[in-house]
Structure formats: structure tokens, C-alpha cells
Design a protein around this motif. Structure first.
Motif, PDB file in Angstrom:
ATOM      1  N   GLN B  45       0.797  -1.141  -0.196  1.00  0.00           N
ATOM      2  CA  GLN B  45       0.052   0.122   0.007  1.00  0.00           C
ATOM      3  C   GLN B  45       0.707   1.179   0.067  1.00  0.00           C
ATOM      4  OE1 GLN B  45      -2.215  -0.938   3.478  1.00  0.00           O
ATOM      5  NE2 GLN B  45      -4.145  -1.376   2.402  1.00  0.00           N
ATOM      6  N   THR B  46       2.080   1.361   0.792  1.00  0.00           N
ATOM      7  CA  THR B  46       2.766   2.357   0.843  1.00  0.00           C
ATOM      8  C   THR B  46       3.382   2.871  -0.676  1.00  0.00           C
ATOM      9  OG1 THR B  46       3.406   1.623   3.088  1.00  0.00           O
ATOM     10  CG2 THR B  46       4.602   3.322   2.196  1.00  0.00           C
ATOM     11  N   ILE B  49       0.944   4.393  -2.712  1.00  0.00           N
ATOM     12  CA  ILE B  49       0.733   5.896  -2.230  1.00  0.00           C
ATOM     13  C   ILE B  49       1.955   6.690  -2.764  1.00  0.00           C
ATOM     14  CG2 ILE B  49       0.590   7.363  -0.086  1.00  0.00           C
ATOM     15  CD1 ILE B  49      -0.562   5.011   1.476  1.00  0.00           C
ATOM     16  N   TYR B  52       1.298   7.486  -6.350  1.00  0.00           N
ATOM     17  CA  TYR B  52       0.333   8.609  -6.686  1.00  0.00           C
ATOM     18  C   TYR B  52       0.846  10.005  -6.237  1.00  0.00           C
ATOM     19  CZ  TYR B  52      -3.783   6.125  -8.165  1.00  0.00           C
ATOM     20  OH  TYR B  52      -4.545   5.317  -8.969  1.00  0.00           O
ATOM     21  N   VAL B  53       1.688   9.991  -5.067  1.00  0.00           N
ATOM     22  CA  VAL B  53       2.222  11.333  -4.638  1.00  0.00           C
ATOM     23  C   VAL B  53       3.218  11.926  -5.559  1.00  0.00           C
ATOM     24  CG1 VAL B  53       3.450  12.597  -2.986  1.00  0.00           C
ATOM     25  CG2 VAL B  53       1.215  11.139  -2.366  1.00  0.00           C
ATOM     26  N   PRO B  84      -4.238  14.187  -6.782  1.00  0.00           N
ATOM     27  CA  PRO B  84      -3.261  12.759  -6.171  1.00  0.00           C
ATOM     28  C   PRO B  84      -3.256  12.861  -4.551  1.00  0.00           C
ATOM     29  CG  PRO B  84      -2.188  13.390  -8.151  1.00  0.00           C
ATOM     30  CD  PRO B  84      -3.128  14.664  -7.590  1.00  0.00           C
ATOM     31  N   HIS B  85      -2.952  14.143  -3.888  1.00  0.00           N
ATOM     32  CA  HIS B  85      -2.951  14.261  -2.590  1.00  0.00           C
ATOM     33  C   HIS B  85      -4.107  13.805  -1.909  1.00  0.00           C
ATOM     34  CE1 HIS B  85       0.973  16.962  -2.613  1.00  0.00           C
ATOM     35  NE2 HIS B  85       0.900  16.085  -3.638  1.00  0.00           N
ATOM     36  N   MET B  88      -4.787  10.116  -1.969  1.00  0.00           N
ATOM     37  CA  MET B  88      -3.927   9.168  -0.989  1.00  0.00           C
ATOM     38  C   MET B  88      -4.198   9.629   0.449  1.00  0.00           C
ATOM     39  SD  MET B  88      -2.259   7.331  -2.810  1.00  0.00           S
ATOM     40  CE  MET B  88      -3.921   7.507  -3.914  1.00  0.00           C
ATOM     41  N   ALA B  91      -6.734   7.180   0.910  1.00  0.00           N
ATOM     42  CA  ALA B  91      -5.984   5.865   0.903  1.00  0.00           C
ATOM     43  C   ALA B  91      -5.316   5.463   2.228  1.00  0.00           C
ATOM     44  CB  ALA B  91      -5.205   5.822  -0.210  1.00  0.00           C
ATOM     45  N   ILE B  92      -4.604   6.574   2.662  1.00  0.00           N
ATOM     46  CA  ILE B  92      -3.891   6.278   4.137  1.00  0.00           C
ATOM     47  C   ILE B  92      -4.904   5.931   5.157  1.00  0.00           C
ATOM     48  CG2 ILE B  92      -2.427   7.244   5.713  1.00  0.00           C
ATOM     49  CD1 ILE B  92      -1.255   9.312   3.529  1.00  0.00           C
TER      50      ILE B  92
END
Lengths: 279, 132
Positions: B45-46, B49, B52-53, B84-85, B88, B91-92
Motif C-alpha cells: 500500500q505504501t 501511495i 500517486y504522490v 493525487p494528494h 492518497m 487511501a492512507i
């Protein structure tokens, strides 16, 4: 099994690397991800919602539905941990440990032995995996927690103008309680912030979010269209400040939900659902 | 060969995420301990992330907070991409939620079978089937 896995991973990685070479360069301002929709958000955030931080505007306004269900996902995760782990019957551990406060002695009392009074000043219950009582840790955490919470409130309230918002502030608030729980113990934390409080506050957070949407619906606009709130706030119709205030109320809901669910998950995970002895 | 490295010059970030992602995938496929599988999922997952960032990044541009002035013209090219921020950020939160539920499930499995090793759990299940 190991070789099959390694082979799969290497082939996957090689394929991904091969196709990643067609991707836009790192830091390219004209890549497709940076062109179509996001300039619109950046250029209109002040005009539409009077919020300089465009991340907050997208989070709570342009993509409001997404964030609402995100909050619901967080609450559902807290509920799932609760239903999976929580055990109501208190299976008492075979031995309990107490600390004699004036001398610092540790007592181990077997099951059936005479336990000290519940609110005794002389004896305090400690975990079976106890660490020596540390004045430094206890007092440093006591000092830090207040400032962490103050900063969390700033992060929530200032999410419009600087990096921050409901999720971040909520996590900070939750971590301050978790810090208290780690530096003291779970039983003392549960006296200050009950499990019931966590559950109710999490639900209230989601209710604030969806309630804001329903108020907009009652005012005759679409769900989560904060512009309809302007008569309630004493603003002219079409004033972008109405959206700004709507975003703020939604962020508060998010902060409540995230804070209490973080604490709730921590309670259940750290004590395996017994709420007796934590980390 | 040289061409590959020149092409990679501006795309090294993707290689880093792919390596990270493959570490997570390997842990999820090969490791038999459930907690190690969960750690692998977290690493995976990281990497997503980070990917995307990084797509939001524009060289030499600032954070997506525009000046506090309703009439100032905002040049979108001067700010990094906020979208994207936002994606995410959520998503976090989802990754924290899935991590919590996954750990709760692992605890439940440990309570039932007394082990987190997948092979032992499978053995237990098979012997239970044999009995009935």
C-alpha cells in the motif's frame, strides 16, 4: 513455493518496469495527471469556496461524497475490530500484579488471594508484563499530551489556510490519548476516555458529516451542496463563505470520527478485546 | 543498454516504487506467517501511495495552497497537483482501517488455533475435516 513466488515477483517487476518506461517523466508539469482536471480545482478554489488550500476544497467539497464514505469506512473498521475481538466476560488472569506505591515493591497475587481495595492509594494495579515505574516518562507524556491536543485543534481549525484538516487533526487527537495509554496503563485511560464514548463519538462524527449534507437537502439544494447553507449562516445567497463554513463543519465531523475510531481500534487490539491489560 | 539507463534517468522514481511493491508482493505470496503477510500488504500500500504522490509533483513548484485573494489570477502551473494528494489522504486512512481489521482477524485466528503459521493452521483444518 519460495522459488515460484520469487519468479512471479521478478516477472511482475520486470513487466511493470518495462511499461513504467512509457510513463511521464518525474516532475513533468505537462503530464496527463497534471493537466485535465486539477488546474480547474486550483484556479477555482478561491472563487468557489473561499478556501486557499485546494486539497481541503477537493476533499470536502468537490469530492465530498468520497470523503463521507471514507469516514464511514473508518467507523466500519472500528466496529469490525470491536465485533471480532471484544470479549465481555472478564476472564481474570491467573495472577495480578500490584505496586506498593511508598516503597515501590511489586506484589504478585495468585487467583483467590485477597486483592487490595479498588481505589486504594497505597497499592496500584500494574500489568503482568510490567516495566519499572518511570517518573520521567510519566511526566514528559503528561506535559506533551496537552500540547499535542492543542496542536491538533489548530490543525483541524486551520485546514483551510495551511496543510491540515479533519483527518490529520483527528489522528493527532487520537494519538495523544494513545500516548497517555502507553505511558500510564489501559485501565486508567479507560476511566478517562471510555469505550462507549469512543463508539458514540465516532458515530457522531459520521452524523455531523452526513447531517450537513441533509441540511443542504432540506434547504432545497443537492446533498452536500454547502451553498444552500447561506441563509442559516446569515450570508447572501451565492456567497462562497457558505461553502467555506460547510467544509469546516464537515472537517469537524471527520476529526471526531477519526479520533475516536483510532482510540477504539487501539483499545481492542492492544488488550485483545479484554480491556484489562494493554500495552 | 545505454538507452535504457538514459530513459530511466527521469523515471527512476517508478523503479523505486516497483521494487518496494515487489517486496510487499513477495511477502504476501511466500511468507507463511500471517503477521508477515500483513506487513507485506502494508508495504504494498505504501508503494502505491508514493506512486500517486509522485505523479502530482512538478519540478520546482510549491504546495497547492493558492494566495488568499479572490481576485488574483491563479496559474495552475505554479502549484503541484492537489488531486493525487486528496486521493492518497483517503487511501492512507483506508490502509489504517484495513491494517486494524487485518490485525484483529489475525488475533482471532491465533485465539482459535494457537498459531499464526499458515501451514499449521491448514494442518489443523485438515485433521478437523478428517475427524468429522
Amino acid at each position: 513455493m519460495k522459488i515460484t513466488g520469487l519468479l512471479t515477483v521478478i516477472i511482475c517487476g520486470a513487466l511493470l518496469t518495462y511499461y513504467a518506461m512509457d510513463f511521464p517523466d518525474f516532475g513533468d508539469g505537462r503530464s496527463p495527471a497534471n493537466t485535465y482536471l486539477s488546474p480547474h480545482f486550483l484556479e477555482n478554489t478561491m472563487h468557489d469556496a473561499h478556501v486557499p488550500n485546494s486539497v481541503t476544497t477537493i476533499l470536502a467539497d468537490y469530492r465530498g461524497y468520497d470523503t463521507m464514505y471514507e469516514t464511514t469506512v473508518v467507523l466500519t473498521a472500528g466496529l469490525a475490530c470491536f465485533f471480532l475481538l471484544r470479549r465481555k466476560e472478564s476472564t481474570s488472569p491467573p495472577a495480578r500484579f500490584f505496586r506498593h506505591v511508598p516503597t515501590g515493591l511489586t506484589l504478585r497475587i495468585e487467583e483467590g488471594g485477597k486483592l487490595p481495595a479498588e481505589n486504594s492509594k497505597v497499592f496500584t494495579r500494574i500489568d503482568s508484563l510490567w516495566a519499572p515505574d518511570s517518573l520521567i516518562i510519566r511526566n514528559t507524556c503528561r506535559l506533551i499530551i496537552a500540547f499535542v491536543q492543542l496542536f491538533a485543534l489548530y490543525v483541524v481549525a486551520h485546514g483551510h489556510y495551511s496543510p491540515g484538516g479533519g483527518f490529520q487533526g483527528g489522528v493527532l487527537l487520537g494519538s495523544s490519548i494513545i500516548l497517555f495509554s502507553i505511558s500510564n496503563d489501559l485501565r486508567r485511560t479507560l476511566k478517562r476516555f471510555r469505550e462507549k464514548t469512543a463508539a458514540v463519538l465516532g458515530a457522531i462524527g459520521v452524523l455531523i458529516y452526513s447531517g450537513t449534507g441533509f441540511v443542504c437537502l432540506l434547504m432545497g439544494a443537492h446533498f452536500l451542496n454547502y451553498e444552500a447553507l447561506s441563509p442559516l449562516l446569515g450570508l447572501k445567497t451565492g456567497d462562497p463563505m457558505a461553502r467555506s463554513h460547510g467544509i469546516f463543519s464537515v472537517e469537524i465531523g471527520v476529526a471526531f470520527a477519526v479520533m475516536s475510531v483510532m482510540i477504539w481500534i487501539y483499545y481492542n487490539l492492544s488488550s485483545a478485546g479484554k480491556h484489562d491489560e494493554g500495552l | 543498454m545505454e538507452q535504457i539507463f538514459t530513459a530511466m534517468g527521469a523515471k527512476y522514481n517508478y523503479v523505486a516504487y516497483i521494487i518496494l511493491m515487489m517486496v510487499g508482493l513477495y511477502a504476501m505470496i511466500v511468507k507463511s506467517n500471517l503477521v508477515k503477510k500483513i506487513i507485506g500488504m502494508s508495504i504494498f500500500q505504501t508503494s502505491i501511495i508514493l506512486f500517486y504522490v509522485s505523479t502530482a509533483y512538478k519540478t520546482g513548484k510549491t504546495i497547492p495552497i493558492v494566495p488568499y485573494d479572490a481576485h488574483a489570477a491563479v496559474q495552475a502551473a505554479d502549484f503541484i497537483n492537489p488531486l493525487p494528494h486528496v486521493l492518497m489522504l483517503t487511501a492512507i486512512v483506508v490502509s489504517v482501517a484495513t491494517l486494524g481489521v487485518a490485525l484483529a482477524l489475525a488475533m482471532k485466528i491465533y485465539r482459535q488455533y494457537g498459531t499464526l503459521e499458515e501451514d499449521d493452521i491448514h494442518e489443523d483444518l485438515r485433521s478437523e475435516e478428517g475427524k468429522s
